[in-house]
Scaffold this motif. Structure first.
Motif, PDB file in Angstrom:
ATOM      1  N   ALA A   1      61.155 -24.513  32.771  1.00  0.00           N
ATOM      2  CA  ALA A   1      62.267 -24.059  31.938  1.00  0.00           C
ATOM      3  C   ALA A   1      63.172 -25.228  31.575  1.00  0.00           C
ATOM      4  O   ALA A   1      63.240 -26.222  32.291  1.00  0.00           O
ATOM      5  CB  ALA A   1      63.062 -23.002  32.676  1.00  0.00           C
TER       6      ALA A   1
ATOM      7  N   SER B   1      72.992 -26.464  33.149  1.00  0.00           N
ATOM      8  CA  SER B   1      73.808 -25.779  34.145  1.00  0.00           C
ATOM      9  C   SER B   1      75.266 -26.147  33.974  1.00  0.00           C
ATOM     10  O   SER B   1      75.602 -27.288  33.696  1.00  0.00           O
ATOM     11  CB  SER B   1      73.375 -26.170  35.560  1.00  0.00           C
TER      12      SER B   1
ATOM     13  N   ASP C   1      74.884 -20.817  32.818  1.00  0.00           N
ATOM     14  CA  ASP C   1      73.662 -21.579  32.603  1.00  0.00           C
ATOM     15  C   ASP C   1      73.064 -21.149  31.270  1.00  0.00           C
ATOM     16  O   ASP C   1      73.090 -19.963  30.938  1.00  0.00           O
ATOM     17  CB  ASP C   1      72.631 -21.291  33.709  1.00  0.00           C
TER      18      ASP C   1
ATOM     19  N   TYR D   1      69.408 -21.169  29.513  1.00  0.00           N
ATOM     20  CA  TYR D   1      68.079 -21.221  30.110  1.00  0.00           C
ATOM     21  C   TYR D   1      67.057 -20.880  29.038  1.00  0.00           C
ATOM     22  O   TYR D   1      67.154 -19.818  28.420  1.00  0.00           O
ATOM     23  CB  TYR D   1      68.055 -20.195  31.228  1.00  0.00           C
TER      24      TYR D   1
ATOM     25  N   LYS E   1      73.311 -17.066  31.062  1.00  0.00           N
ATOM     26  CA  LYS E   1      73.541 -16.546  32.410  1.00  0.00           C
ATOM     27  C   LYS E   1      74.909 -16.973  32.917  1.00  0.00           C
ATOM     28  O   LYS E   1      75.069 -18.066  33.436  1.00  0.00           O
ATOM     29  CB  LYS E   1      72.463 -17.055  33.358  1.00  0.00           C
TER      30      LYS E   1
ATOM     31  N   SER F   1      62.785 -20.869  28.173  1.00  0.00           N
ATOM     32  CA  SER F   1      61.416 -21.209  28.551  1.00  0.00           C
ATOM     33  C   SER F   1      60.454 -20.867  27.423  1.00  0.00           C
ATOM     34  O   SER F   1      60.682 -19.941  26.654  1.00  0.00           O
ATOM     35  CB  SER F   1      61.016 -20.530  29.862  1.00  0.00           C
TER      36      SER F   1
ATOM     37  N   TYR G   1      64.164 -19.798  40.627  1.00  0.00           N
ATOM     38  CA  TYR G   1      64.915 -19.569  39.385  1.00  0.00           C
ATOM     39  C   TYR G   1      64.485 -20.554  38.306  1.00  0.00           C
ATOM     40  O   TYR G   1      64.169 -20.165  37.183  1.00  0.00           O
ATOM     41  CB  TYR G   1      66.398 -19.696  39.698  1.00  0.00           C
ATOM     42  N   TYR G   2      64.440 -21.847  38.650  1.00  0.00           N
ATOM     43  CA  TYR G   2      64.142 -22.784  37.563  1.00  0.00           C
ATOM     44  C   TYR G   2      62.657 -23.036  37.391  1.00  0.00           C
ATOM     45  O   TYR G   2      62.221 -23.472  36.341  1.00  0.00           O
ATOM     46  CB  TYR G   2      64.933 -24.092  37.706  1.00  0.00           C
TER      47      TYR G   2
ATOM     48  N   ILE H   1      66.995 -26.079  31.262  1.00  0.00           N
ATOM     49  CA  ILE H   1      68.228 -25.443  31.724  1.00  0.00           C
ATOM     50  C   ILE H   1      69.405 -26.390  31.540  1.00  0.00           C
ATOM     51  O   ILE H   1      69.312 -27.577  31.843  1.00  0.00           O
ATOM     52  CB  ILE H   1      68.141 -25.057  33.217  1.00  0.00           C
TER      53      ILE H   1
ATOM     54  N   GLY I   1      63.771 -16.717  35.113  1.00  0.00           N
ATOM     55  CA  GLY I   1      65.217 -16.625  35.168  1.00  0.00           C
ATOM     56  C   GLY I   1      65.773 -15.786  36.291  1.00  0.00           C
ATOM     57  O   GLY I   1      66.968 -15.614  36.402  1.00  0.00           O
TER      58      GLY I   1
END
Lengths: 681, 153
Positions: free
Chosen positions: A588, A592, A597, A599, A618, A601, A230-231, A590, A236
């Motif tokens: 990315a 949290s 989140d 996010y 997200k 990039s 994910y990260y 992020i 994503g």
């Protein structure tokens, strides 16, 4: 010199593993005590040798010994020290050595914590694990020796793949492998049971905690991998149905079925054959996972090893392992008998249905993963089976399973009463339906699948509330003085652990439902000072600066996130280029939170200081991994149940009984615990 | 209920479940398979009409063009025999580069391949087997054409 010691230790380990496998099993079959007692010391020596070998490889990595081919291929002198160590399992050879080391550790653990098991059982289990080790060590020594020398030595290494230069590499593969390899214990117990012909409830009780621990590690390993993807990948997403992911998910699905079927075998003596078959399948799928990922037959982000010769060896290993164990099963299983009887509506039936659905789901995933390989090898064209296939198959199978997950724990063993269950679950059903209808409107948008997701999540939670409150009512009379919390804590750990794990499933479903429905994604071109607002968050692009890392240089963007002109977060997404492999990498940025989140990039520069940027909002995405870690914690907690510690305590108490009386507390435990755990489960 | 009846019930429920699962699998497989197609196949019309498929090949050097919005790109994908123009809106993956292999998923409309996804899942030294095979096929076709041309002299 050091690498040669490592190589030599590995060869010795192979010899010891042969002895450990052959002598221990033969001794148990022939009833020769002096052969059986060799199992434990052999496991210890085997562990020491593999550990020496592992430490030698680690030494070569730490001191940048580029005359070792494997070190030269996955490490580099500029690589920070923590990644030089983690690089040991960054490639094919080293991950096999990690596999072998973990197998040796699990074997040691079995040897250490099985003092209350009959000697013949222990030596069979250790023997089977020895034979597995023989296979892996031979594979390593003949096709993929991590200690092979490179002459002349390289000046510097080719460096670790930039995708892997992340803290994720330090934890994800070891956790995953502890899980994979841990299923070898369940497998060894199953084979030992088949060899001895004794498959009673005690067998399930021995094997159950080991299986649950392995399952917990695998769960945590998969969750960590998903979070890493994910990260790290900058897309994503948290699950791609990539063949490599499926390779770890398959043993998880069947392992989950195994954990539940072991519960039935232990409690009721039913499903004996089925449990043994599941144990064989779970470990076979762990091996298949290793084969799929490490032979390079797949095209995917993980498949770094490309060498068909190794694939043929693992395939042969796979065929021998699965073939012999299934043949043994076919020979022995008819003698086992079906065990306790149960009615059509009973907890056994619910668990059986859960098992069937998990196994069918695993079959569907296996088909989708292997089908492209099959068609390709038959020269029938190249195809790809994408996420839509897995979604279309997986969801309809999981919905009834989750529904039954709510019913199973409140159904009685042997014979349950449907009208009675319906009246107990009445308000649970009402709560979940109401929440399913209200929540989407609170969030702003309604979809049928969203409501379904919420209904399932609340169904699980409310069924746990029903089950808990019923139990607490039962203990209310005996425990009147204590508060609710104290009474909850007093419930058996196995029961609490199960509920924690099931709540984890509910949390996971909430996360998935929220992200899939209410996520906002935008790709756009941003100039310095440009802003974009989504879901109440304003993102301002403040330009890109050049920064330099230990072994890369990066363009680092700065993005200010505000809510109502108040600063919420500052994000620093990066585009890195690593010096050695000159491969661009997206990191990315992020922020949290518990409920969302943010996010961001970076894409690429598109002229005049402007960049293409991808921005996500997200909601609840962290719940996906939070829920999964709850499952893992629940599993570990369940294993701490005192009935598993009982036998060892009894023995200690017997020893003490001669000298001095044991403490009052532990005596009380010994007398009440068996009754409690049997009645309450 | 007699034991025999009970066993029958279990078996029937089990079979029904398996049938449903098999139905799901077949249905999902049928509608969600993506075939790998080479640019030559596309030019010859050998491709699924109306459904998505995967187009693989090399990104032609100098063919990448970016629209003013900074997100929509056009590039040519070739198997060294034929070339198909691909358009995609969004951020290209890290490993996307002119002169390297690429796999795109999407549909053909009006002679243009509209990609919904661009995959570049390989590193510098490693080309995805699908792309490698397509290039190899293209190479063979070229050799055959050359041989045919020679023979006709």
């Amino acid at each position: 010199m050091i690498p040669e010691i490592g190589h030599f230790a590995l060869i010795l380990a192979l010899c010891v593993a042969v002895v450990q496998g052959v002598v221990a099993i033969a001794g148990a079959q022939l009833g020769i005590r002096s052969w059986m007692v060799m199992a434990r010391p052999a496991a210890q020596v085997h562990f020491i040798l593999v550990a020496v070998s592992f430490v030698c490889l680690m030494y070569a990595f730490i001191y940048n010994d580029f005359s070792v081919e494997y070190v030269a291929s996955v490490s580099n002198s500029m690589l920070p020290i923590q990644y030089r160590i983690a690089a040991i399992w960054g490639g094919h050879e080293g991950s096999l050595l990690l596999w072998a080391l973990l197998l040796a550790i699990w074997t040691m653990a079995v040897a250490r914590y099985s003092r209350n098991l009959p000697l013949d059982m222990v030596s069979r289990v250790i023997g089977v694990m020895g034979l597995i080790s023989v296979g892996f060590l031979m594979f390593m020594l003949f096709t993929s020796n991590p200690f092979d020398r490179l002459l002349p030595a390289a000046l510097d290494g080719r460096d670790l793949n930039p995708l892997l230069q992340d803290p994720g590499l330090i934890f994800h593969p070891p956790l995953l492998y502890i899980g994979y390899v841990g299923f070898s214990v369940a497998f060894a117990f199953a084979i030992a049971a088949l060899l001895s012909g004794r498959m009673d409830a005690t067998w399930a009780r021995w094997s159950r905690p080991w299986t649950t621990i392995a399952w917990s590690f695998l769960t945590a390993g998969i969750a960590l991998g998903s979070w890493w993807a994910y990260y790290e990948l900058g897309w994503g997403g948290w699950w791609f149905w990539d063949p490599v992911e499926n390779a770890s998910f398959l043993p998880w699905l069947v392992g989950t079925a195994l954990v539940h079927s072991l519960a039935v075998t232990e409690k009721r003596g039913s499903f004996k054959n089925w449990t043994i078959l599941l144990a064989i399948f779970t470990f076979s799928l762990s091996l298949l996972g290793t084969f799929l990922v490490r032979s390079g037959v797949l095209t995917s982000v993980h498949a770094f090893a490309v060498d068909p010769e190794r694939g043929v060896f693992i395939l042969g290993f796979l065929v021998v392992t699965i073939g012999t164990s299934l043949a043994l099963f076919a020979w022995r299983a008819p003698k086992v008998g079906l065990g306790g009887r149960f009615s059509l509506v009973s907890r056994e039936t619910f668990l059986l249905m859960n098992n069937v659905m998990l196994v069918v789901a695993a079959g569907a995933v296996l088909l989708g993963t292997l089908y492209p390989l099959l068609l390709d090898s038959l020269d029938m064209g190249k195809i790809s089976v994408g996420p839509p296939y897995f979604d279309a198959v997986f969801l309809p199978l999981m919905v009834p399973m989750i529904f039954l997950m709510g019913l199973g724990p409140i159904a009685r063993w042997k014979q349950a009463d449907l009208p009675d269950m319906a009246s107990r679950m009445k308000w649970a059903a009402v709560v979940s339906l109401v929440m399913a209808l209200i929540l989407p409107f609170v969030m702003g948008e309604w979809f049928a699948l969203t409501s379904l997701g919420f209904a399932l999540a609340f169904w699980i939670v409310s069924s746990i509330v029903v089950s808990m409150s019923e139990r607490l009512r039962k203990t209310a009379s005996t425990n009147a003085g204590a508060g609710v919390l104290a009474r909850i804590v007093a419930l058996p750990n196995a029961y609490l652990g199960m509920n924690v794990a099931h709540i984890g499933v509910a949390v996971f479903i909430m996360g998935v439902t929220m992200v899939n429905t209410y996520e906002v994604e935008k790709d756009m071109r941003m100039e310095v000072g440009d802003t974009v607002t989504m879901s109440g968050y304003t993102f301002r692009f403040d330009g890109v600066t050049e920064v330099e890392g230990p072994n890369y240089k990066a363009s680092r963007g700065q993005i200010l996130v505000t809510v109502d002109d108040k600063t919420e977060a500052v994000l620093f997404p990066e585009k890195r280029v690593y010096f050695v492999q000159t491969m661009p990498m997206t990191e990315a940025g992020i922020d949290s939170g518990l409920f969302r989140d943010l996010y961001v990039s970076l894409g690429e520069p598109v002229g005049n200081g402007a960049w293409s940027v991808r921005v996500y909002y997200k909601p609840f995405v962290g719940w996906i991994w939070g829920g999964t870690f709850l499952m893992a914690i629940g599993g570990i907690f369940a294993v701490s149940d005192r009935r598993y510690r009982l036998a060892s305590r009894k023995r200690k108490a017997q020893k003490k009984a001669a000298g001095q009386p044991a403490a009052g507390q532990s005596v009380a435990d010994q007398t009440t615990a068996p009754v409690q755990s049997m009645e309450r489960e | 209920m007699k034991t025999r009846h009970k066993r029958m019930a279990f078996i029937l429920v089990g079979l029904a479940g398996l049938a449903v699962a098999a139905g799901l699998v077949l249905n999902a497989l049928n509608s969600n398979l993506a075939l790998y197609i080479s640019p030559s196949d596309v030019k010859a019309g050998n491709m699924p009409k109306g459904t998505a498929f995967r187009l693989g090949g090399m990104v032609v050097e100098g063919s990448l063009k970016r629209q003013d919005d900074g997100l929509t790109v056009y590039f040519d994908v070739s198997d060294n025999v034929e070339t198909v123009t691909v358009t995609y809106t969004g951020i290209l993956p890290d490993l996307f580069k002119e002169g390297t292999g690429v796999v795109t998923q999407g549909k053909m409309t009006d002679g243009l391949f509209r990609a919904s996804e661009v995959l570049a899942k390989h590193d510098e030294n490693y080309m995805s087997p699908e792309v490698a095979e397509m290039l190899e096929k293209g190479e063979k076709a070229n050799q055959a054409a050359a041989a045919a041309a020679k023979a006709s002299y």
